[in-house]
Scaffold this motif. Structure first.
Motif, short mmCIF file in Angstrom:
data_model
loop_
_atom_site.label_atom_id
_atom_site.label_comp_id
_atom_site.label_asym_id
_atom_site.label_seq_id
_atom_site.Cartn_x
_atom_site.Cartn_y
_atom_site.Cartn_z
N PRO A 1 0.82 -1.21 0.00
CA PRO A 1 0.00 0.00 0.00
C PRO A 1 0.85 1.26 0.00
N VAL A 2 0.36 2.29 -0.65
CA VAL A 2 0.96 3.61 -0.66
C VAL A 2 0.02 4.53 0.11
N ILE A 3 0.47 5.02 1.25
CA ILE A 3 -0.38 5.76 2.20
C ILE A 3 0.04 7.22 2.17
N LEU A 4 -0.86 8.10 1.80
CA LEU A 4 -0.61 9.54 1.78
C LEU A 4 -1.36 10.18 2.94
N VAL A 5 -0.66 10.91 3.79
CA VAL A 5 -1.24 11.56 4.97
C VAL A 5 -1.28 13.06 4.71
N CYS A 6 -2.46 13.65 4.85
CA CYS A 6 -2.63 15.08 4.57
C CYS A 6 -3.50 15.72 5.63
N GLY A 7 -3.44 17.03 5.69
CA GLY A 7 -4.21 17.81 6.66
C GLY A 7 -3.51 19.13 6.91
N CYS A 8 -4.18 20.01 7.64
CA CYS A 8 -3.60 21.33 7.90
C CYS A 8 -2.45 21.22 8.89
N GLN A 9 -1.75 22.30 9.14
CA GLN A 9 -0.57 22.29 10.00
C GLN A 9 -0.95 22.17 11.47
N ASP A 10 -0.05 21.59 12.23
CA ASP A 10 -0.19 21.42 13.69
C ASP A 10 -1.45 20.64 14.04
N ILE A 11 -1.72 19.58 13.30
CA ILE A 11 -2.91 18.77 13.56
C ILE A 11 -2.55 17.36 13.97
N GLY A 12 -1.26 16.99 13.90
CA GLY A 12 -0.82 15.67 14.37
C GLY A 12 -0.43 14.70 13.28
N LYS A 13 -0.12 15.17 12.08
CA LYS A 13 0.25 14.26 10.99
C LYS A 13 1.57 13.56 11.29
N ILE B 1 -3.70 18.13 -4.74
CA ILE B 1 -4.40 17.35 -5.75
C ILE B 1 -3.43 16.86 -6.82
N ASP B 2 -2.49 17.70 -7.22
CA ASP B 2 -1.47 17.25 -8.18
C ASP B 2 -0.65 16.11 -7.61
N LEU B 3 -0.30 16.18 -6.32
CA LEU B 3 0.49 15.11 -5.72
C LEU B 3 -0.29 13.80 -5.67
N ILE B 4 -1.58 13.87 -5.37
CA ILE B 4 -2.39 12.65 -5.34
C ILE B 4 -2.43 12.00 -6.71
N ARG B 5 -2.58 12.80 -7.76
CA ARG B 5 -2.59 12.25 -9.11
C ARG B 5 -1.22 11.73 -9.53
N LEU B 6 -0.17 12.38 -9.09
CA LEU B 6 1.17 11.98 -9.49
C LEU B 6 1.63 10.73 -8.77
N LEU B 7 1.41 10.66 -7.45
CA LEU B 7 1.91 9.55 -6.64
C LEU B 7 0.97 8.36 -6.61
N SER B 8 -0.29 8.55 -6.99
CA SER B 8 -1.27 7.47 -7.09
C SER B 8 -1.32 6.61 -5.82
N PRO B 9 -1.69 7.18 -4.68
CA PRO B 9 -1.74 6.39 -3.44
C PRO B 9 -2.91 5.42 -3.44
N SER B 10 -2.76 4.35 -2.68
CA SER B 10 -3.85 3.41 -2.48
C SER B 10 -4.75 3.81 -1.32
N HIS B 11 -4.21 4.58 -0.35
CA HIS B 11 -4.98 5.06 0.80
C HIS B 11 -4.58 6.52 1.07
N VAL B 12 -5.57 7.35 1.33
CA VAL B 12 -5.36 8.74 1.70
C VAL B 12 -5.96 8.94 3.09
N VAL B 13 -5.12 9.35 4.05
CA VAL B 13 -5.56 9.61 5.42
C VAL B 13 -5.67 11.12 5.57
N GLN B 14 -6.90 11.61 5.73
CA GLN B 14 -7.15 13.05 5.83
C GLN B 14 -7.48 13.41 7.27
N PHE B 15 -6.72 14.35 7.83
CA PHE B 15 -6.93 14.81 9.20
C PHE B 15 -7.85 16.02 9.20
N SER B 16 -8.68 16.09 10.21
CA SER B 16 -9.57 17.24 10.40
C SER B 16 -9.68 17.52 11.89
#
Length: 657
Positions: A292-304, A412-427
């Motif tokens: 799996p290719v796991i991409l972790v995203c979210g705003c700053q200082d949120i615990g990524k 969005i460009d990175l998601i298309r370029l790296l083609s992850p299998s899982h995206v973990v979005q922090f909120s």
């Protein structure tokens, strides 16, 4: 106790007061509480002393039983027991416990100089601050998601004040049909080399099935010694606090170099974070063919970053290695700031970034802590580094915390370029609004350099083949990029941080400087050898015509290039162009190259007569033979390095190999 206090009040005789003062127990306080006690007035001092003596006397029984409580808690228990005795005419007998008692606070016993033994019942934890070496003598414990079992090597744990405190948790382990007596006998045998008979008896009186026993040892590393040698940085690992609780546990932990902290200061992950980690670990352990290719995203200082460390440790419990792609320029995890790197992680991550600086598998020095105003070069560098990923182990991708406006389009460009299998979005409730990055949303949204699915052509191409020929010229912005499907996982964060809009930049700057100091600590000899001043170390001599120069972050006139290079942080890179044909130097590059970076160093000085650069670096000589380019970026040497070095009268130099 109450009658004795009333009796002291009724007797005004000074002689009687002195006799009572000599007969009462002495109150043991540290230096700061004693100073505070002297500053109070006579009546306030007498009242405070009486309360502390009551708490100390009330806590004696619990102390003998192996459970250590604070003075305030002991005073509350004293008042509660006094009310119960006053309300009930006859004292009730203590009930006999039906099973092993679970202590609210695990006992700690000293095990010689710089060592302590900790007993943890199942389901309990020990939150601490400081650094130590953790060995599991019996049972199984977990630190920051990494499991340490009996018989495994000891682990260095760094619980610093710049990040959340770490906790040693006792976890469940399998027992092969052993009785409590057999388990107790086995644990007692394991404790013989560390505890005497009295301490073993005291510790084993709290033994219960499925409990764990941990050995805590004092830890000394060259990294820690080098960081705390600079003024104002010793507070990162150890802080002096005001305490009225001086007991055997305090001295035992102090000899190790740690201090017990409240549970609320420890690391806390939400249920959604635990669920995401559990699912990702299960997928990584089961899927042997496709990692799996796991991409972790979210705003700053949120615990990524904290989530990434915990996920890496959890994955290392079941697999041998994890790949990590660093795309955050400002807060890098394993390298100095301003780098995009790909690493293969085989050891647990049990501390902040400045305690585990490592050599990447592939790294490019971007030279700045932000990619604003140069998105195209940022994308090209990520493509170059990502091309070295061999898909032999799971990949974790760390992204920037800039997710607004152009930052969202870049993501969005990175998601298309790296083609992850899982995206973990922090909120988070306190963070800015960020749309849900579902596959449909990404496919229907234009990025900075890619277009939505309705404009995509030639869908039969695969991303790894097509990404190599992707160009970002104005007339080619509608180039076809295929976006594969992925699973979106939401994590609700309750991460508590001390950063605000006012101090965020200064706080991040301190963390970046600590990462640079952690990298420079590789120049120091291993303990127990003493530290050496950086200007007392031997630098390498590099001829002007052996390397090319480039200032990445600014346009500098050729006549001022050497002023910018002197006393600066330089990236040691290797480019494909041959620069050995020039008779003299310096050799200047017209454009910033995208090339491999083998490490970093400090340009200590420039000898204009001999036309030599003096470079101080921990990179081994076999790697330095391939270096033919020096890149200077916006990352600077910490001021404490320039101001806090001992004086030396002479300097030696290595010849460049």
């Amino acid at each position: 106790m109450a009658d004795s206090l009333l009796l002291l009040k009724r007797v005004p005789s000074r002689h009687t007061w002195l006799r009572a003062r000599k007969a009462r127990p002495q109150l043991i306080l540290s230096r700061r509480p004693r100073r505070r006690l002297r500053n109070l007035r006579w009546r306030s001092r007498r009242r405070l002393r009486r309360r502390l003596l009551q708490a100390q006397a009330a806590g004696a029984d619990w102390l003998q039983g192996g459970c250590l409580v604070s003075g305030a808690a002991a005073l509350r228990r004293l008042k509660t027991s006094a009310r119960r005795r006053a309300s009930s005419p006859e004292p009730a007998e203590d009930p006999v416990p039906s099973g092993p008692a679970i202590l609210p606070i695990p006992p700690v016993r000293p095990a010689g100089s710089g060592r302590a033994v900790l007993l943890l019942p199942l389901g309990q934890g020990f939150t601490f601050s400081g650094i130590c070496r953790v060995t599991c003598l019996y049972g199984q414990v977990q630190v920051f998601g990494f499991t340490i079992s009996q018989g495994q090597p000891a682990q260095n744990v760094f619980s610093t004040y710049t990040h959340s405190r770490l906790t040693i948790n006792a976890v469940h382990y399998s027992v092969h049909e052993k009785s409590k007596k057999e388990m107790k006998r086995e644990a007692r045998v394991l404790l013989r080399p560390y505890l005497n008979q009295d301490d073993r008896y005291c510790l084993m009186s709290s033994f219960s099935p499925l409990c764990s026993i941990v050995l805590l040892e004092r830890l000394k590393t060259s990294t820690v010694n080098f960081i705390i040698s600079h003024p104002g940085l010793s507070y990162i690992f150890v802080q002096e606090v005001r305490t009225f609780q001086i007991n055997s546990e305090y001295f035992a932990l102090r000899s190790v170099g740690i201090r017990r902290e409240k549970k609320k200061t420890g690391l806390r992950l939400t249920e959604s974070a635990f669920a995401a980690v559990e699912e990702l670990v299960s997928i990584s352990s089961e899927e042997a063919d496709s990692c799996p290719v796991i991409l972790v995203c979210g705003c700053q200082d949120i615990g990524k970053s904290t989530f990434n460390r915990y996920l890496i440790n959890q994955l290392l419990n079941s697999i041998s290695c994890v790949d990590y792609l660093e795309c955050d320029l400002g807060q890098t995890e394993f390298t100095p700031p301003g780098c995009i790197s790909l690493l293969n992680i085989t050891e647990p991550v049990l501390g902040p970034p400045f305690t585990h600086q490592r050599t990447p598998q592939k790294m490019v020095y971007y030279g700045k802590t932000s990619c604003k105003n140069n998105f195209e070069n940022y994308i090209e560098v990520i493509k170059y580094v990502f091309s070295s990923y061999k898909r032999e182990s799971p990949l974790i991708i760390n992204t920037m915390g800039w997710v607004a406006d152009q930052g969202l389009l870049l993501l969005i460009d990175l998601i298309r370029l790296l083609s992850p299998s899982h995206v973990v979005q922090f909120s988070s409730d306190r963070s800015k609004y960020m749309p849900d990055l579902t596959p449909d949303f990404v496919d229907d949204m234009d990025g900075l350099y890619t277009r939505r699915r309705s404009r995509v052509r030639n869908r039969g191409f695969h991303l790894p083949e097509f990404a190599e020929s992707l160009e970002f010229a104005d007339e080619e912005k509608e180039s076809p990029v295929m976006s594969t499907g992925y699973k979106l996982m939401f994590v609700k964060s309750e991460f508590v941080t001390g950063k605000t809009s006012r101090n965020r930049e200064s706080h991040n700057r301190i963390l970046r400087e600590l990462a640079v100091l952690g990298y420079l600590s590789q120049l120091q000899p291993p303990v127990p050898k003493p530290l050496r001043a950086l200007h007392g170390l031997t630098p390498y001599q590099v001829p002007f015509n052996a390397v090319a120069l480039r200032i990445i972050h600014a346009d500098v006139a050729p006549t001022h290039i050497l002023y910018a290079v002197n006393a600066s942080w330089v990236g040691l890179c290797k480019i494909l162009d041959d620069v050995r044909g020039y008779a003299s130097g310096p050799i200047l590059l017209a454009q910033s190259p995208i090339c491999d970076c083998v490490g970093f160093g400090i340009c200590r000085g420039i000898d204009m007569e001999k036309r030599l650069y003096h470079i101080l670096t921990p990179v081994p000589p076999e790697e330095l033979r391939h270096v033919n380019c020096l890149l200077v970026g916006a990352v600077s040497i910490p001021q404490c390095v320039l101001k806090s070095q001992a004086r030396r009268d002479h300097t030696l130099c290595h010849d460049r190999l």
